[in-house]
Design an enzyme around this catalytic site. Structure first.
Site, PDB file in Angstrom:
ATOM      1  N   GLU A 278       0.824  -1.200   0.000  1.00 47.36           N
ATOM      2  CA  GLU A 278       0.000   0.000   0.000  1.00 47.36           C
ATOM      3  C   GLU A 278       0.867   1.262   0.000  1.00 47.36           C
ATOM      4  O   GLU A 278       0.540   2.257  -0.654  1.00 47.36           O
ATOM      5  CB  GLU A 278      -0.935  -0.036   1.221  1.00 47.36           C
ATOM      6  CG  GLU A 278      -2.140   0.867   1.069  1.00 47.36           C
ATOM      7  CD  GLU A 278      -3.241   0.540   2.087  1.00 47.36           C
ATOM      8  OE1 GLU A 278      -3.350  -0.632   2.510  1.00 47.36           O
ATOM      9  OE2 GLU A 278      -3.978   1.459   2.447  1.00 47.36           O
ATOM     10  N   GLU A 281       2.063   1.636  -3.380  1.00 43.14           N
ATOM     11  CA  GLU A 281       0.960   2.093  -4.225  1.00 43.14           C
ATOM     12  C   GLU A 281       0.753   3.605  -4.059  1.00 43.14           C
ATOM     13  O   GLU A 281       0.560   4.334  -5.041  1.00 43.14           O
ATOM     14  CB  GLU A 281      -0.323   1.338  -3.851  1.00 43.14           C
ATOM     15  CG  GLU A 281      -1.493   1.647  -4.791  1.00 43.14           C
ATOM     16  CD  GLU A 281      -2.802   0.979  -4.358  1.00 43.14           C
ATOM     17  OE1 GLU A 281      -2.799   0.185  -3.404  1.00 43.14           O
ATOM     18  OE2 GLU A 281      -3.823   1.288  -4.984  1.00 43.14           O
ATOM     19  N   CYS A 298      -8.430  -2.036   4.193  1.00 44.30           N
ATOM     20  CA  CYS A 298      -8.348  -3.192   5.113  1.00 44.30           C
ATOM     21  C   CYS A 298      -9.664  -3.510   5.795  1.00 44.30           C
ATOM     22  O   CYS A 298      -9.832  -4.585   6.341  1.00 44.30           O
ATOM     23  CB  CYS A 298      -7.328  -2.984   6.216  1.00 44.30           C
ATOM     24  SG  CYS A 298      -6.096  -1.797   5.887  1.00 44.30           S
ATOM     25  N   SER A 318      -7.458   1.724  -2.270  1.00 46.76           N
ATOM     26  CA  SER A 318      -6.243   0.960  -2.535  1.00 46.76           C
ATOM     27  C   SER A 318      -6.651  -0.408  -3.072  1.00 46.76           C
ATOM     28  O   SER A 318      -7.632  -1.000  -2.619  1.00 46.76           O
ATOM     29  CB  SER A 318      -5.459   0.794  -1.236  1.00 46.76           C
ATOM     30  OG  SER A 318      -4.541  -0.266  -1.380  1.00 46.76           O
ATOM     31  N   LYS A 357     -15.374  -9.562   8.284  1.00 39.16           N
ATOM     32  CA  LYS A 357     -14.306 -10.399   7.719  1.00 39.16           C
ATOM     33  C   LYS A 357     -14.853 -11.741   7.243  1.00 39.16           C
ATOM     34  O   LYS A 357     -14.307 -12.360   6.337  1.00 39.16           O
ATOM     35  CB  LYS A 357     -13.211 -10.628   8.766  1.00 39.16           C
ATOM     36  CG  LYS A 357     -12.357  -9.405   9.040  1.00 39.16           C
ATOM     37  CD  LYS A 357     -11.313  -9.183   7.971  1.00 39.16           C
ATOM     38  CE  LYS A 357     -10.641  -7.832   8.132  1.00 39.16           C
ATOM     39  NZ  LYS A 357      -9.891  -7.436   6.946  1.00 39.16           N
ATOM     40  N   GLU A 360     -16.024 -10.872   3.902  1.00 38.87           N
ATOM     41  CA  GLU A 360     -14.880 -10.637   3.014  1.00 38.87           C
ATOM     42  C   GLU A 360     -14.279 -11.963   2.536  1.00 38.87           C
ATOM     43  O   GLU A 360     -13.974 -12.132   1.352  1.00 38.87           O
ATOM     44  CB  GLU A 360     -13.816  -9.825   3.746  1.00 38.87           C
ATOM     45  CG  GLU A 360     -12.605  -9.481   2.886  1.00 38.87           C
ATOM     46  CD  GLU A 360     -11.517  -8.777   3.681  1.00 38.87           C
ATOM     47  OE1 GLU A 360     -11.170  -9.238   4.781  1.00 38.87           O
ATOM     48  OE2 GLU A 360     -11.007  -7.754   3.199  1.00 38.87           O
ATOM     49  N   GLU A 365     -13.961 -13.027  -5.398  1.00 35.54           N
ATOM     50  CA  GLU A 365     -12.655 -12.662  -5.971  1.00 35.54           C
ATOM     51  C   GLU A 365     -11.503 -12.905  -4.991  1.00 35.54           C
ATOM     52  O   GLU A 365     -10.344 -12.740  -5.339  1.00 35.54           O
ATOM     53  CB  GLU A 365     -12.661 -11.204  -6.444  1.00 35.54           C
ATOM     54  CG  GLU A 365     -12.803 -10.145  -5.373  1.00 35.54           C
ATOM     55  CD  GLU A 365     -14.251  -9.860  -4.991  1.00 35.54           C
ATOM     56  OE1 GLU A 365     -15.133 -10.683  -5.296  1.00 35.54           O
ATOM     57  OE2 GLU A 365     -14.490  -8.822  -4.350  1.00 35.54           O
ATOM     58  N   CYS A 502     -10.282  -1.604  15.013  1.00 36.73           N
ATOM     59  CA  CYS A 502     -10.562  -3.027  15.265  1.00 36.73           C
ATOM     60  C   CYS A 502     -10.631  -3.383  16.747  1.00 36.73           C
ATOM     61  O   CYS A 502     -11.276  -4.362  17.118  1.00 36.73           O
ATOM     62  CB  CYS A 502      -9.489  -3.885  14.614  1.00 36.73           C
ATOM     63  SG  CYS A 502      -9.242  -3.510  12.886  1.00 36.73           S
TER      64      CYS A 502
END
Lengths: 573, 159
Positions: A278, A281, A298, A318, A357, A360, A365, A502
């Site tokens: 990141e 990036e 994230c 990102s 999560k 996710e 993908e 978190c």
């Protein structure tokens, strides 16, 4: 300050306080079911009623201002009778199935029934029967257990700006539900699980994968590996009665081994990996006039939020997968090759502070050639459940260190557990990537703390970067609107779905107050200040992974394994 | 332009307070509140679909399915209740396989519950498109529904 008389005793109270705040500040325990600290009172549950001399009937203390000289009774027979009746009425429409309930032993309604000595079903009659909604991979809704306190509705609307749920129907038919009373999976729910933290009963809980993992651990054909997110080691202790902010990282690693996980990896390792990707990036976008401000990726609730509500900002996200997915991806590629094991035989478990999560991990993908990066996600609460299931005494476990090759972390990766942590870690490494030197002032205090919006300027080799850190998506929404309206002084934005990051995620131990969240945060910063390696680019294991396998950040292999894409998502919103 | 767009444009500065009048106008035009309509209103007023659905389900006046060819009103007033309207309603639900507020899949009937239809001497009473049926029972329901089903067939053949 004003003075009020409570139960015959004079107490001091702040003029701006509600009666409830004044009473609680003085240490008087007033039961509530609908109150949420920090949000406007709703006065829905009436549990907090008190007697105020001269007032007409009992008053809800949560929505009643303090006045000089007022006389209050908080536990008079009349008050107690009223509170008990409320509980009895709520129980009249509640299934008596505590034994089968996810919140047994940890339920506010149950505790209050015990507190008021409810020993029989006083009001008998037909109960409303609703279907359980288990359509979401993250959250299960059981409206049968709902007491209509409205906390979930308000959190979803006022904290997260999502409003996937609301009160529907009227009177005895009223429930909390989604638009058109459909499953959560087709709603605008972002799976953050803040509603679970808010729920006083078992009406909302996470979709459990404990059973799947017990099965996998029994399967001799499978190699079961586990990773734990940065925020787990500083919160798990609370599930076992230890003080908030106790770091049990090495004990927990020992326990995970006792449970039968063959390898214990640390998601903070892949947080370091995320920073390498990141950070690169960001530098790439800055040098090549890429889309700015870049936004972190994230937090899966945030990603779904953008895909639904602000698809025009997808190019700003990102392309990095989250640390969970990155670790999953390198486990089933690099690690599998190194161990000469078929990646299909690896069962990869992630312990996360998060219910999103779970969603996710199931995104189509998030895998490679038909093999998903992650097979099951457990919340902190579910890990505690698993530990108790196997009768393990946490405190007697043998401390242990995580396994190679994904066990070594820098403390920058650990910072991912708090709001501002990704930003701080990124700044440390971006500075190095651009200048080749280490940042002098390594602690970026301006992005620390539990404030929901933090902004600062960072000077990297003469380039001034505008950075912002927000948590709670209603705050992110405000920032996105500012950018839409033309604000252009920002280059990098960290967004965490849950307020505080978190450490206060939807999968964390229940009943944490602000103090507990602060203690969790301090624990992470303490780990950072005591650590020898405090930058992601200083993580030797990450360097080795690049040297042996990935090549370089943003390289071809990285793109294949560590990056992803997003798409506009049509949901009912 | 869609019916909903027209209605929304009529309200020059639509706000939360105008939600109910807007929903009423849409129902007047469409006969019910479609999902698309609710989502479109939400976008315009900056309200979530769940919020609008919540408001709309609070009131009996709003319906979420297209009305059937025949609207069946079941009186659940006191006199009808005493004379057994609960079992009449139950029988209708069974026969039509819908809940109150719903429309049958063939689009023939929609079922509504009304508090009192003002025909207590005929209890228990139902009204189908305004035609009253007196002293109905769970057994007589089927026959009544069949007369309407036949009417549709006759009309079709007449064409």
């Amino acid at each position: 300050m004003v003075t009020i008389e409570v139960n015959g005793r004079q107490i001091e109270a702040l003029k701006s306080h509600t009666l409830l705040e004044a009473l609680r500040r003085d240490g008087i325990d007033i039961p509530t079911l609908c109150h949420i600290e920090g949000l406007a009172p709703s006065g829905a549950c009436r549990m907090c009623v008190v007697e105020v001399e001269g007032a007409n009937g009992l008053v809800p203390s949560c929505a009643y201002p303090v006045q000089e000289g007022m006389k209050v009774k908080t536990h008079s027979p009349r008050v107690m009778e009223a509170r008990k009746t409320i509980i009895e009425l709520l129980l009249a429409n509640h299934p008596d199935d505590c034994l089968y309930c996810a919140r047994n032993d940890n339920c506010e309604l149950q505790s209050l029934a015990a507190l008021f000595g409810v020993r029989e079903r006083v009001y008998k009659g037909d109960r409303n029967v609703h279907q359980i909604d288990s359509s979401s991979p993250s959250i299960v809704r059981d409206p049968n257990k709902c007491v209509l306190c409205g906390r979930c509705v308000r959190v979803c609307e006022e904290i997260q700006g999502v409003s996937a749920i609301d009160f529907i129907n009227r009177g005895s038919k009223a429930t909390v539900g989604t638009a058109f009373d459909q499953g959560l999976n087709v709603s605008s729910c972002i799976k953050c699980g803040q509603c679970i933290l808010a729920c006083p009963t078992g009406a909302l809980h996470e979709q459990s994968y404990v059973g799947d993992i017990i099965d996998a651990l029994k399967d001799p054909e499978k190699m079961v590996v586990v990773q734990h997110a940065p925020a787990i080691s500083v919160t798990l202790a609370e599930e076992f009665g230890l003080k908030a902010g106790t770091d049990v990282c090495s004990l927990m690693t020992g326990v995970l081994r006792m449970l039968g996980f063959e390898r214990v990896f640390d998601t903070s390792f892949s947080a370091d990996l995320t920073i390498m990707e990141e950070g690169s990036e960001l530098v790439h976008r800055l040098k090549n006039k890429g889309v700015l401000p870049m936004m972190t990726s994230c937090s899966p609730g945030w990603i779904k939020y953008v895909e639904q509500f602000y698809p025009e900002f997808i190019p700003n996200l990102s392309t990095c997968k989250s640390p969970q997915q990155m670790l999953g991806a390198v486990t089933k590629s690099f690690f599998a090759e190194r161990e000469k094991i078929d990646p299909k035989k690896i069962y990869s478990v992630a312990i996360m502070p998060c219910t999103a999560k779970k969603f996710e991990a199931q995104r189509p993908e998030m895998g490679n050639s038909g093999i998903s990066d992650i097979d099951a996600v457990l919340t902190t609460r579910e890990l505690a459940e698993l530990i108790r299931y196997f009768g393990i005494d946490m405190q007697k476990a043998q401390p242990s260190a995580a396994d190679t090759p994904f066990g070594m972390r820098s403390s920058a990766g650990k910072l991912f557990g708090v709001s501002g942590g990704v930003m701080e870690a990124a700044i440390r490494s971006a500075y190095f990537l651009v200048t080749g030197n280490e940042l002098q002032e390594i602690e970026v205090k301006q992005v620390r703390g539990l404030d929901s919006v933090k902004e600062t300027k960072v000077d990297i080799d003469g380039i001034e970067l505008g950075v912002a850190v927000v948590s709670g998506l209603n705050n992110a929404k405000k920032l996105l609107e500012q950018i839409k309206a033309g604000r252009d002084d920002l280059h990098f934005i960290e967004v965490m779905t849950c307020p505080g990051g978190c450490i206060a995620g939807g999968g964390q131990p229940l009943n944490a107050d602000k103090k507990a969240i602060q203690a969790r945060m301090k624990a992470i910063y303490k780990i950072d200040s005591n650590d020898a390696i405090r930058t992601s680019h200083g993580n030797e294991a990450v360097k080795r992974l690049y040297a042996e396998y990935l090549g370089e950040p943003l390289g071809e292999k990285s793109h294949q394994l560590l990056h992803t894409y997003y798409a506009k998502r049509d949901v009912i919103k | 332009m869609s019916v909903v767009r027209k209605i929304l444009e009529k309200h020059s500065q639509p706000k939360r307070e105008t939600l109910i009048p807007i929903l009423q106008e849409i129902q007047e035009e469409l006969g019910y509140l479609s999902r698309e309509a609710i989502c479109e209103v939400g976008e315009k007023l900056n309200l979530s679909a769940s919020k609008i659905y919540g408001v709309a389900t609070f009131y009996n006046q709003f319906r979420f399915e297209k009305a059937g060819l025949y609207e069946i009103q079941v009186c659940r007033g006191t006199a009808c209740h005493v004379k057994g309207s609960a079992s009449v309603l139950e029988a209708l639900k069974q026969e039509l396989q819908i809940e109150p507020g719903g429309t049958t899949r063939d689009g023939l009937f929609n079922l509504e519950v009304v508090a009192c239809i003002g025909a207590c001497s005929l209890a228990p009473v139902i009204a189908v498109n305004g035609e009253f049926h007196a002293g109905v029972s769970p057994d007589s329901i089927k026959e009544i529904l069949n007369t309407y089903r036949e009417r549709v067939v006759e009309n079709d053949q007449g064409k």
